[in-house]
Design a protein around this motif. Structure first.
Motif, PDB file in Angstrom:
ATOM      1  N   PRO A 267       8.902   1.970   4.142  1.00 10.70           N
ATOM      2  CA  PRO A 267       9.801   2.541   3.189  1.00 10.70           C
ATOM      3  C   PRO A 267       9.469   3.946   2.541  1.00 10.70           C
ATOM      4  CG  PRO A 267       9.322   0.315   2.464  1.00 10.70           C
ATOM      5  CD  PRO A 267       8.296   0.623   3.703  1.00 10.70           C
ATOM      6  N   ASP A 268      10.290   4.854   2.471  1.00 13.31           N
ATOM      7  CA  ASP A 268      10.003   6.113   1.979  1.00 13.31           C
ATOM      8  C   ASP A 268       9.243   6.197   0.904  1.00 13.31           C
ATOM      9  OD1 ASP A 268      11.468   7.374   4.228  1.00 13.31           O
ATOM     10  OD2 ASP A 268      13.358   7.430   2.778  1.00 13.31           O
ATOM     11  N   GLU A 269       9.417   5.338  -0.322  1.00 10.40           N
ATOM     12  CA  GLU A 269       8.727   5.493  -1.437  1.00 10.40           C
ATOM     13  C   GLU A 269       7.341   4.973  -1.274  1.00 10.40           C
ATOM     14  OE1 GLU A 269      11.173   1.342  -1.213  1.00 10.40           O
ATOM     15  OE2 GLU A 269      11.532   3.616  -0.726  1.00 10.40           O
ATOM     16  N   ARG A 270       7.058   4.438  -0.249  1.00  7.10           N
ATOM     17  CA  ARG A 270       5.359   4.162  -0.084  1.00  7.10           C
ATOM     18  C   ARG A 270       4.850   4.983   0.989  1.00  7.10           C
ATOM     19  NH1 ARG A 270       5.603  -0.993   2.549  1.00  7.10           N
ATOM     20  NH2 ARG A 270       3.635  -0.355   3.335  1.00  7.10           N
ATOM     21  N   MET A 271       5.291   6.290   1.130  1.00  3.75           N
ATOM     22  CA  MET A 271       4.698   7.410   2.100  1.00  3.75           C
ATOM     23  C   MET A 271       5.165   8.671   1.137  1.00  3.75           C
ATOM     24  SD  MET A 271       5.069   6.446   5.831  1.00  3.75           S
ATOM     25  CE  MET A 271       6.923   6.502   6.129  1.00  3.75           C
ATOM     26  N   LEU A 272       4.089   9.076   0.462  1.00  4.09           N
ATOM     27  CA  LEU A 272       4.147  10.506  -0.457  1.00  4.09           C
ATOM     28  C   LEU A 272       3.634  11.573   0.363  1.00  4.09           C
ATOM     29  CD1 LEU A 272       3.066   8.759  -3.572  1.00  4.09           C
ATOM     30  CD2 LEU A 272       5.287   8.739  -2.743  1.00  4.09           C
ATOM     31  N   LEU A 273       4.163  12.471   0.513  1.00  2.00           N
ATOM     32  CA  LEU A 273       3.945  13.837   1.501  1.00  2.00           C
ATOM     33  C   LEU A 273       3.270  14.600   0.591  1.00  2.00           C
ATOM     34  CD1 LEU A 273       3.769  14.920   4.230  1.00  2.00           C
ATOM     35  CD2 LEU A 273       6.009  16.153   3.359  1.00  2.00           C
TER      36      LEU A 273
ATOM     37  N   THR B  76       0.881  -1.038  -0.045  1.00  6.14           N
ATOM     38  CA  THR B  76       0.007   0.054  -0.032  1.00  6.14           C
ATOM     39  C   THR B  76       0.744   1.332  -0.044  1.00  6.14           C
ATOM     40  OG1 THR B  76      -1.628  -1.241   1.292  1.00  6.14           O
ATOM     41  CG2 THR B  76      -1.720   1.083   1.257  1.00  6.14           C
ATOM     42  N   VAL B  77       0.512   2.238  -0.821  1.00  7.13           N
ATOM     43  CA  VAL B  77       1.103   3.541  -0.970  1.00  7.13           C
ATOM     44  C   VAL B  77       0.182   4.505   0.058  1.00  7.13           C
ATOM     45  CG1 VAL B  77       1.789   5.471  -2.190  1.00  7.13           C
ATOM     46  CG2 VAL B  77       2.229   3.064  -3.125  1.00  7.13           C
ATOM     47  N   SER B  78       0.821   5.129   0.860  1.00 10.72           N
ATOM     48  CA  SER B  78       0.151   5.937   1.612  1.00 10.72           C
ATOM     49  C   SER B  78       0.487   7.630   1.282  1.00 10.72           C
ATOM     50  CB  SER B  78       0.441   5.911   3.254  1.00 10.72           C
ATOM     51  OG  SER B  78       0.029   4.636   3.569  1.00 10.72           O
ATOM     52  N   LEU B  79      -0.559   8.336   1.028  1.00  8.97           N
ATOM     53  CA  LEU B  79      -0.686   9.670   0.783  1.00  8.97           C
ATOM     54  C   LEU B  79      -0.770  10.558   2.099  1.00  8.97           C
ATOM     55  CD1 LEU B  79      -3.294  10.121  -2.329  1.00  8.97           C
ATOM     56  CD2 LEU B  79      -0.906   9.544  -2.259  1.00  8.97           C
TER      57      LEU B  79
ATOM     58  N   PHE C 112       5.113   6.513  11.752  1.00  9.93           N
ATOM     59  CA  PHE C 112       4.715   5.210  10.890  1.00  9.93           C
ATOM     60  C   PHE C 112       6.133   4.502  10.928  1.00  9.93           C
ATOM     61  CE2 PHE C 112       0.858   7.163   9.973  1.00  9.93           C
ATOM     62  CZ  PHE C 112      -0.169   6.068  10.648  1.00  9.93           C
ATOM     63  N   LYS C 113       7.162   5.284  10.491  1.00  2.96           N
ATOM     64  CA  LYS C 113       8.499   4.811   9.912  1.00  2.96           C
ATOM     65  C   LYS C 113       9.039   4.067  11.205  1.00  2.96           C
ATOM     66  CE  LYS C 113      11.368   6.596   7.603  1.00  2.96           C
ATOM     67  NZ  LYS C 113      11.695   5.725   6.353  1.00  2.96           N
ATOM     68  N   LYS C 114       8.816   4.770  12.515  1.00  5.80           N
ATOM     69  CA  LYS C 114       9.280   4.460  13.837  1.00  5.80           C
ATOM     70  C   LYS C 114       8.693   3.119  14.120  1.00  5.80           C
ATOM     71  CE  LYS C 114       8.568   5.555  18.414  1.00  5.80           C
ATOM     72  NZ  LYS C 114       7.843   6.725  19.630  1.00  5.80           N
ATOM     73  N   HIS C 115       7.439   2.852  14.211  1.00  4.40           N
ATOM     74  CA  HIS C 115       6.789   1.695  14.239  1.00  4.40           C
ATOM     75  C   HIS C 115       6.785   0.619  13.240  1.00  4.40           C
ATOM     76  CE1 HIS C 115       5.398   3.360  18.344  1.00  4.40           C
ATOM     77  NE2 HIS C 115       5.067   4.301  17.682  1.00  4.40           N
ATOM     78  N   TYR C 116       6.947   0.676  12.283  1.00  6.08           N
ATOM     79  CA  TYR C 116       6.626  -0.214  11.145  1.00  6.08           C
ATOM     80  C   TYR C 116       7.894  -0.185  10.088  1.00  6.08           C
ATOM     81  CZ  TYR C 116       1.896  -0.103  12.724  1.00  6.08           C
ATOM     82  OH  TYR C 116       0.721  -0.114  13.457  1.00  6.08           O
TER      83      TYR C 116
END
Length: 342
Positions: free
Chosen positions: A120-126, A100-103, A113-117
């Motif tokens: 990858p950066d590429e799956r979190m688009l700011l 899943t990619v998250s917006l 989310f990076k801390k707990h899971y």
């Protein structure tokens, strides 16, 4: 599970009823029905606004659930079925194994989310904030400000603090009231607090009375003329206890209104980047908050904060969230279709 309002003509809507007296079990029933629908249909892309399995794209408006429940005080809660199911749903979206990619709308939440899971950066688009351009100060902003202050009987030597939003408790309205009560008498008697937004005002009215500042505080309820308040007041306060983003912070900046926020706010970094106010560090200190209000209301830096804010409004992309969302969805859908075809 249900739909409110008119149904647009250009969409196909299928409701999946789910009933249960417990929210997490109602959600579980819904997700089970949804999975069956997804298996029976070949969709180009599955977009969700709630954390659940089988999403291609998740719009991350909600904060990290695991982070919210960390701590010994929530131990027994974390042993229950509600916690176990919602944490499972979150894991299906953000775990390293997920696709899943998250917006994302908050860089603070990206870090959590990076801390707990270890997502990858590429799956979190700011995404950019996406506020309306009608919040930008118009050419006649000074006249609007003058008219506003005349209408609300604000004297030339008075300063007006502003708070905007619902959930007054979370926004830290109690902190604002206590800070005003701590102001030096000479400043306090010339300060008003305008509170704009819908919530239960009774406990805060009682607090203001107890602090003997009831004459300083005015509740306006929900308004459709928020831009006038942004132009007509002197300092936005957002001393939130929790704040995923903080849209009012961006609205204030592009209006040229100096800002004082707690660092817990997701959009607090914009205040620092714009150099349009001050950010209170954690742990929150009420005396420091009150002293900073007094300092900012009398500071010769005010005009520079306003100038910096206007420049930031022109130079930064604070408006294009809808367009960026569409672009990301189309890119992800194209990649998925190509992968399925291959």
């Amino acid at each position: 599970m249900e739909w409110h309002g008119d149904i647009p003509d250009n969409i196909n809507l299928k409701l999946l009823p789910a009933k249960h007296w417990q929210n997490h079990l109602r959600t579980k029933i819904y997700i089970k029905k949804l999975k069956k629908e997804l298996n029976n249909n070949k969709f180009d892309l599955v977009l969700g606004f709630n954390k659940m399995p089988d999403l291609d794209v998740y719009y991350a408006a909600d904060p990290c659930y695991i982070e919210k429940t960390v701590g010994c005080s929530r131990f027994f809660y974390r042993m229950g079925g509600r916690y176990k199911y919602y944490s499972y749903c979150e894991k299906t979206v953000f775990s390293e194994e997920s696709n899943t990619v998250s917006l994302m709308i908050s860089n603070v939440q990206v870090a959590l989310f990076k801390k707990h899971y270890q997502t990858p950066d590429e799956r979190m688009l700011l995404l950019p904030p996406g506020i309306s351009r009608d919040r930008i100060a118009p050419d006649n902003a000074n006249q609007i400000r003058t008219d506003f202050r005349v209408k609300h009987r604000i004297a030339d030597d008075e300063k007006v603090l502003l708070m905007i939003g619902t959930a007054f408790k979370t926004k830290g309205l109690d902190r604002a009231l206590k800070a005003i009560a701590l102001l030096p008498e000479k400043i306090q008697k010339k300060v008003k607090l305008f509170v704009v937004g819908e919530d239960n005002i009774t406990p805060f009215q009682k607090m203001a009375t107890k602090l003997n500042i009831q004459e300083n505080v005015i509740f306006f309820g929900g308004r459709d003329d928020v831009p006038l308040f942004l132009l007509g007041t002197d300092l936005l306060l957002q001393p939130s206890y929790r704040e995923n983003t903080g849209t009012a912070i961006i609205e204030a900046i592009v209006s040229g209104l100096p800002v004082l926020v707690s660092d817990i706010c997701g959009y607090a970094f914009h205040v620092e980047l714009a150099r349009a106010g001050k950010v209170l560090p954690s742990p929150f200190n009420i005396q420091q908050f009150s002293e900073t209000i007094a300092e900012m209301l009398t500071s010769p830096e005010r005009e520079q904060w306003i100038k910096n804010a206007h420049q930031y409004a022109q130079s930064e992309d604070l408006y294009s969230m809808p367009e960026r969302v569409v672009d990301f969805i189309e890119q992800i859908a194209t990649r998925k279709v190509s992968a399925d075809a291959g």
